[in-house]
Design a protein around this motif. Structure first.
Motif, short mmCIF file in Angstrom:
data_model
loop_
_atom_site.label_atom_id
_atom_site.label_comp_id
_atom_site.label_asym_id
_atom_site.label_seq_id
_atom_site.Cartn_x
_atom_site.Cartn_y
_atom_site.Cartn_z
N PHE A 238 0.83 -1.20 0.00
CA PHE A 238 0.00 0.00 0.00
C PHE A 238 0.87 1.25 0.00
N LYS A 239 0.29 2.34 -0.48
CA LYS A 239 0.99 3.63 -0.48
C LYS A 239 0.70 4.34 0.83
N ILE A 240 1.74 4.51 1.63
CA ILE A 240 1.58 5.16 2.93
C ILE A 240 2.55 6.34 3.09
N GLY A 241 3.09 6.83 1.97
CA GLY A 241 3.97 7.98 2.02
C GLY A 241 5.19 7.73 2.89
N TYR A 242 5.56 8.75 3.66
CA TYR A 242 6.73 8.63 4.53
C TYR A 242 6.40 7.92 5.85
N PHE A 246 7.79 5.11 10.26
CA PHE A 246 7.22 4.67 11.53
C PHE A 246 7.23 3.15 11.65
N PHE A 247 6.87 2.47 10.59
CA PHE A 247 6.78 1.01 10.67
C PHE A 247 8.16 0.36 10.80
N TYR A 248 9.17 0.94 10.17
CA TYR A 248 10.53 0.42 10.39
C TYR A 248 10.97 0.68 11.83
N LEU A 249 10.62 1.85 12.35
CA LEU A 249 10.96 2.16 13.74
C LEU A 249 10.21 1.23 14.70
N SER A 250 8.94 0.94 14.38
CA SER A 250 8.16 0.06 15.25
C SER A 250 8.76 -1.34 15.28
N LEU A 251 9.35 -1.78 14.17
CA LEU A 251 10.02 -3.09 14.15
C LEU A 251 11.20 -3.11 15.11
N LEU A 290 2.67 11.78 8.08
CA LEU A 290 3.67 11.48 7.07
C LEU A 290 3.09 10.83 5.82
N ILE A 291 1.83 10.43 5.88
CA ILE A 291 1.22 9.81 4.70
C ILE A 291 1.21 10.78 3.53
#
Length: 301
Positions: A238-242, A246-251, A290-291
């Motif tokens: 999916f397209k979630i912009g920048y 956040f998701f890399y940081l959440s990992l 950031l989206i």
């Protein structure tokens, strides 16, 4: 300088603010608006979303219901909180139980009135939501699995009413909701580990008490791995912009969570884990911005 009466009123205000967890409600209000602007109504002009009276009333009704929920939860958990959170409990007890209950009924009445501005269906929805929060606080929260599941569902319910209002059924919304639901479920189970002393004293049948800390840690590990599914989909499907940042940081934060989890022995360790999950949720709310970083320029009119 404040006189004695003004100091008394100020102390009572901070006590009630603590009971209803005003900071949490503020974050939920912001989250509902950001979700509306960037995800649920991303095709509408920004001005139309922000100045939508119906949305405003639904958000206020959600805030009043949640505040009432915190009050009734505080009412039923007053003895347990004396054991688990003695300092916070001292502040909360500066307002007596009768006053809290009066505020509880006033807030719920206001929620229904504000919901009626949008539609009769909204009134029915919030009436059921209010009852569900009371039933959870009174009965369900003492039960393993059912209590955790109900708490997680009730936490994401304010976003469900906005979802229904906009009737947006794009798959990306369900994936975002799944990630949030899993993180909240982890937080609820971590809270049970953190509060095991008070729960045990008052005969709460939570997962850590019934099945033990090791089983609880295994469940948290499984939930952590399950979050990888919506994370992968959001990053690569999916397209979630920048917001990908956040998701890399959440990992990274979830990896730290796991390392600390399997070395946890004390309440302090579980408090750290709880705060990591709260940080993920808080960062997730504001990372919605950031989206589309140019949303103000592109969608002002």
């Amino acid at each position: 300088m404040l006189n004695r009466r003004q100091k008394h009123i100020l102390i009572k205000f901070f006590s009630m603010f603590s009971v209803v967890r005003g900071y949490n409600i503020l974050v939920i209000i912001i989250a509902q608006y950001l979700t509306s602007i960037y995800i649920l109504a991303h095709n509408k002009p920004l001005r139309e979303v922000i100045f939508d009276d119906n949305l405003f009333m639904l958000v206020l009704a959600s805030a009043a219901t949640i505040a009432g929920g915190y009050i009734i939860n505080n009412f039923y958990d007053s003895e347990k909180d004396l054991i688990n959170r003695p300092e916070k409990s001292k502040l909360d007890r500066l307002v007596n139980q009768n006053t809290k209950l009066s505020f509880y009924f006033i807030l719920n009445f206001m929620a229904v009135v504000m919901a009626s501005y949008e539609s009769f269906k909204a009134v029915v929805f919030f009436s059921i939501y209010i009852f569900a929060i009371w039933f959870y606080s009174h009965k369900l929260k003492k039960l393993p699995f059912i209590g955790n599941l109900t708490s997680a569902i009730l936490t994401i319910t304010p976003f469900f009413i906005i979802f229904v209002y906009y009737k947006n059924f794009e798959p990306v919304i369900f994936v975002h909701a799944t990630f949030l639901f899993l993180i909240i479920s982890m937080r609820e189970l971590t809270k049970d580990l953190e509060n095991i002393k008070g729960d045990l004293a008052l005969n709460y049948k939570t997962i850590p008490i019934v099945y033990g800390e090791k089983v609880s840690k295994i469940m948290l590990t499984v939930l952590t791995f399950l979050t990888l599914v919506p994370t992968y989909l959001l990053l690569f499907r999916f397209k979630i912009g920048y917001m990908y940042l956040f998701f890399y940081l959440s990992l990274v934060l979830l990896l730290i969570f796991q390392i600390i989890l399997w070395n946890s022995r004390t309440k302090t360790h579980y408090l750290i884990l709880h705060n990591i999950l709260k940080l993920i949720i808080l960062l997730g709310v504001f990372s919605i911005l950031l989206i589309d970083v140019d949303v103000v320029l592109h969608r002002l009119f």
